[in-house]
Design an enzyme around this catalytic site. Structure first.
Site, short mmCIF file in Angstrom:
data_model
loop_
_atom_site.label_atom_id
_atom_site.label_comp_id
_atom_site.label_asym_id
_atom_site.label_seq_id
_atom_site.Cartn_x
_atom_site.Cartn_y
_atom_site.Cartn_z
N PRO A 195 0.84 -1.21 0.00
CG PRO A 195 0.02 -1.03 2.18
CD PRO A 195 0.72 -1.97 1.25
CE1 TYR B 107 -0.76 7.40 10.04
CE2 TYR B 107 -0.12 5.34 9.01
CZ TYR B 107 0.01 6.71 9.12
OH TYR B 107 0.90 7.39 8.31
NE ARG C 278 10.88 2.64 0.26
CZ ARG C 278 11.63 2.62 1.35
NH1 ARG C 278 12.21 3.74 1.76
NH2 ARG C 278 11.81 1.50 2.01
CD GLN D 263 -2.98 -0.08 4.29
OE1 GLN D 263 -2.75 1.06 3.88
NE2 GLN D 263 -2.07 -0.79 4.94
CB THR E 198 -0.22 7.31 1.28
OG1 THR E 198 -0.96 6.48 2.16
CG2 THR E 198 -0.78 8.72 1.32
CB ALA F 184 -3.80 4.02 3.79
CG ASN G 171 3.10 1.72 8.90
OD1 ASN G 171 3.86 0.87 9.36
ND2 ASN G 171 2.88 1.84 7.61
C1 FNR Z 1 4.19 3.95 2.31
N1 FNR Z 1 3.81 2.89 3.14
C2 FNR Z 1 2.47 2.73 3.45
N2 FNR Z 1 2.09 1.72 4.27
C3 FNR Z 1 0.77 1.48 4.51
O1 FNR Z 1 0.46 0.54 5.24
N3 FNR Z 1 -0.17 2.26 3.93
C4 FNR Z 1 0.12 3.31 3.12
O2 FNR Z 1 -0.77 3.98 2.60
C5 FNR Z 1 1.50 3.58 2.91
N4 FNR Z 1 1.89 4.64 2.15
C6 FNR Z 1 3.21 4.82 1.82
C7 FNR Z 1 3.58 5.86 0.96
C8 FNR Z 1 4.89 6.01 0.58
C9 FNR Z 1 5.24 7.11 -0.35
C10 FNR Z 1 5.87 5.12 1.06
C11 FNR Z 1 7.29 5.24 0.62
C12 FNR Z 1 5.52 4.11 1.92
C13 FNR Z 1 4.78 1.85 3.51
C14 FNR Z 1 4.92 0.80 2.39
O3 FNR Z 1 3.74 0.04 2.26
C15 FNR Z 1 6.10 -0.17 2.64
O4 FNR Z 1 5.91 -0.84 3.85
C16 FNR Z 1 7.44 0.53 2.67
O5 FNR Z 1 7.56 1.44 1.60
C17 FNR Z 1 8.60 -0.46 2.66
O6 FNR Z 1 8.63 -1.19 1.49
P1 FNR Z 1 9.67 -0.86 0.28
O7 FNR Z 1 9.27 0.48 -0.25
O8 FNR Z 1 11.04 -0.82 0.89
O9 FNR Z 1 9.50 -1.97 -0.70
C1 8K6 Z 2 2.04 13.02 2.44
C2 8K6 Z 2 2.06 11.57 2.25
C3 8K6 Z 2 2.23 10.78 3.49
C4 8K6 Z 2 2.14 9.34 3.32
C5 8K6 Z 2 2.30 8.49 4.50
C6 8K6 Z 2 3.48 7.68 4.56
C7 8K6 Z 2 4.64 8.22 3.85
C8 8K6 Z 2 5.94 7.82 4.21
C9 8K6 Z 2 7.06 8.37 3.45
C10 8K6 Z 2 8.38 7.86 3.73
C11 8K6 Z 2 9.00 8.18 4.96
C12 8K6 Z 2 9.29 7.41 6.01
C13 8K6 Z 2 9.97 7.02 6.96
C14 8K6 Z 2 9.91 6.44 8.18
C15 8K6 Z 2 10.90 5.57 8.63
C16 8K6 Z 2 11.33 5.59 9.99
C17 8K6 Z 2 12.46 4.73 10.27
C18 8K6 Z 2 13.01 4.81 11.62
#
Ligand code: FNR
Ligand code: 8K6
Length: 347
Positions: A25, A179, A317, A100, A27, A58, A177
């Site tokens: 997922p 929430y 990512r 999600q 965002t 999400a 995370n």
């Molecule tokens: C996320 N992640 C995330 N997780 C979740 O449960 N719901 C969400 O909506 C989001 N949104 C989100 C946005 C962005 C821009 C990032 C980078 C990450 C976390 C994501 O699902 C995942 O756990 C992490 O990005 C780690 O996986 P990768 O990116 O290392 O493959």
């Molecule tokens: C405005 C969009 C917000 C979306 C929610 C999740 C976005 C996460 C972006 C990446 C940053 C994260 C890092 C956290 C890691 C902590 C490790 C100690």
């Protein structure tokens, strides 16, 4: 190298995934002003339909769950219709997609829903402010009353039913995370003295009530759950949290749901109180299908599956950077590296 990722995987008698790669997922903050997913969003997901399963970004279950701009919802008829366009596009390309379901709890901001209470387990604020909207400082939430909790459980179940109406193959409950659901599961945010606080059973109660209400509405085989036993985002760690997850995960296993999904950004991160990585901890205490995630490549993820560390691999990512991620991996082609500037548009 990554051949095991391309074997089909039966989640249960209802759902079989074509391969073991999930789109995590993500965002994107690109829904319209009414929090309806747009045609561009439908096209974005359709391009990724080769994943064994897409987990949607999400999606808020009700207005006071919103903590970021333009995150989609699943509570109005227009939102359900907008998601129907997305799920039809994914299905037309042979894919599967879960919604999600999200409530940000104390990470919500009244700026997004016209004022009113921010709800959490206890009246303890998270430090900081909304990303990219730094003027919006997080507020001290109101501790949810029992009536609030009852309504929240109903609203989660309704959002799950709406997801099925919108054509989703199932839902993933966002219990990770930092929430709302996670706020009940950690001592940092849960100081309640009633039957939702203090003991592992009590702190797990809200998560299990939401899970049971959703399972009753749409079926265990269409329900997944994301959890963060390791506190790392919007949450401070407390070693007493271990006992909460030690209690919760066997209870979740009894429900025989589709999967549990780790909530972590980098699975190399180790937590003292979990004796190591989140995925190793989950593997020890949870007996059902486990989805691993967190800074894996197809190769390191395939190795982890071969070593039985988890069953399915979620990729986040790299899927933002590569709409054709699955095809590239299958063909052994190089993938484009992700960078944060890519969040500005939907490719
Ligand atoms: C996320 N992640 C995330 N997780 C979740 O449960 N719901 C969400 O909506 C989001 N949104 C989100 C946005 C962005 C821009 C990032 C980078 C990450 C976390 C994501 O699902 C995942 O756990 C992490 O990005 C780690 O996986 P990768 O990116 O290392 O493959
Ligand atoms: C405005 C969009 C917000 C979306 C929610 C999740 C976005 C996460 C972006 C990446 C940053 C994260 C890092 C956290 C890691 C902590 C490790 C100690």
């Amino acid at each position: 190298m990554s051949a095991n990722l391309f074997q089909p995987y039966a989640l249960n008698n209802t759902l079989t995934l074509a391969n073991k790669i999930l789109m995590a997922p993500l965002t994107r903050c690109m829904a319209d002003a009414n929090l309806v997913p747009t045609q561009q969003i439908a096209d974005y997901y359709a391009r990724r339909a080769e994943a064994g399963l897409i987990i949607s970004e999400a999606t808020i279950i009700r207005p006071d769950g919103q903590g970021y701009p333009n995150t989609p919802g699943l509570f109005s008829p227009e939102q359900i219709q907008g998601w129907k366009v997305v799920t039809d596009a994914v299905h037309a390309n042979g894919g599967k997609i879960f919604a999600q379901l999200w409530h940000t709890g104390r990470v919500a901001h009244p700026h997004f829903f016209g004022g009113g209470d921010v709800l959490s387990a206890s009246a303890i604020a998270v430090e900081g402010s909304v990303p990219r909207m730094r003027e919006l400082t997080y507020q001290t939430p109101k501790a949810a009353t029992k009536a609030d909790i009852e309504q929240l459980v109903k609203d989660y179940a309704q959002a799950a039913a709406n997801a099925i109406d919108a054509g989703f193959d199932g839902v993933e409950i966002h219990g990770a995370n930092g929430y709302l659901i996670d706020q009940f599961l950690h001592h940092d945010s849960n100081r309640r003295e009633d039957e939702y606080g203090q003991s592992p059973e009590n702190m797990s109660r809200f998560a299990l009530e939401v899970l049971d209400a959703i399972v009753a509405r749409i079926g265990a085989e269409r329900t997944g759950l994301r959890l963060s036993p390791g506190a790392y985002f919007n949450m401070a760690a407390d070693k007493r949290d271990r006992a909460v997850f030690d209690y919760l995960l066997p209870e979740v296993a009894k429900r025989d749901i589709a999967f549990v999904h780790a909530g972590i950004f980098d699975d190399a991160m180790e937590f003292d109180y979990l004796d190591g990585r989140v995925s190793s901890y989950l593997r020890q205490v949870y007996t059902g299908t486990l989805v691993g995630v967190g800074s894996y490549t197809a190769q390191t993820g395939a190795q982890a599956i071969a070593a039985n560390k988890f069953d399915l691999l979620a990729i986040g990512r790299p899927f933002i950077a590569n709409p054709d991620y699955v095809a590239k991996v299958r063909q052994g082609e190089a993938v484009v590296e992700y960078n944060d500037a890519m969040l500005a548009e939907l490719i």
